[in-house]
Design a protein around this motif. Structure first.
Motif, short mmCIF file in Angstrom:
data_model
loop_
_atom_site.label_atom_id
_atom_site.label_comp_id
_atom_site.label_asym_id
_atom_site.label_seq_id
_atom_site.Cartn_x
_atom_site.Cartn_y
_atom_site.Cartn_z
N CYS A 21 87.89 -69.14 81.64
CA CYS A 21 87.31 -70.24 80.86
C CYS A 21 86.17 -69.66 80.04
O CYS A 21 85.13 -69.28 80.59
N TRP A 38 85.34 -75.12 88.87
CA TRP A 38 86.75 -75.38 88.58
C TRP A 38 87.17 -76.61 89.36
O TRP A 38 86.85 -76.73 90.56
N CYS A 96 87.93 -76.31 83.85
CA CYS A 96 86.63 -75.69 84.08
C CYS A 96 85.53 -76.66 83.64
O CYS A 96 85.75 -77.51 82.78
#
Length: 116
Positions: A21, A38, A96
């Motif tokens: 991410c 996450w 994320c």
């Protein structure tokens, strides 16, 4: 701040994936001091917290402990989720999240499908 998640895909049970991410529009000091997480959401289920990294401390959902690892690269403004020993029940869209006093930011999600 924009978050771009990648790395999802189709994998057999027992396999591994690494999600990334990348954050853009965020200065280093803010990224460094942010709470990085996450989450995942499976069809019909609520979004659940999978892993969190904050000030070097990590926390994991019981269902992923000892299989998943969250980490970051400050210079690249990127947070990772290494997923090993994947199970069918890990199938979900993974998101994320960066949380800072300046705001709460979400990526677009990346699909992880684990075939049994």
């Amino acid at each position: 701040v924009q978050l771009q998640a990648s790395g999802g895909g189709l994998v057999q049970a027992g396999g591994s994936l690494r999600l990334s991410c990348k954050a853009s529009g965020i200065i280093l000091s803010v990224f460094w001091s942010s709470n990085l997480s996450w989450y995942r959401q499976a069809p019909g289920n609520e979004r659940e917290l999978v892993a969190t990294l904050n000030s070097g401390d990590t926390n994991y959902a019981d269902s992923v402990k000892n299989r998943f690892t969250i980490s970051k690269d400050n210079a690249k403004r990127t947070v990772y989720l290494q997923m090993n020993s994947l199970k069918a029940e890990d199938t979900a869209v993974y998101y994320c999240n960066i949380r800072h006093r300046s705001g709460n930011y979400w990526g677009q999600g990346t699909q992880v499908t684990v075939s049994s």
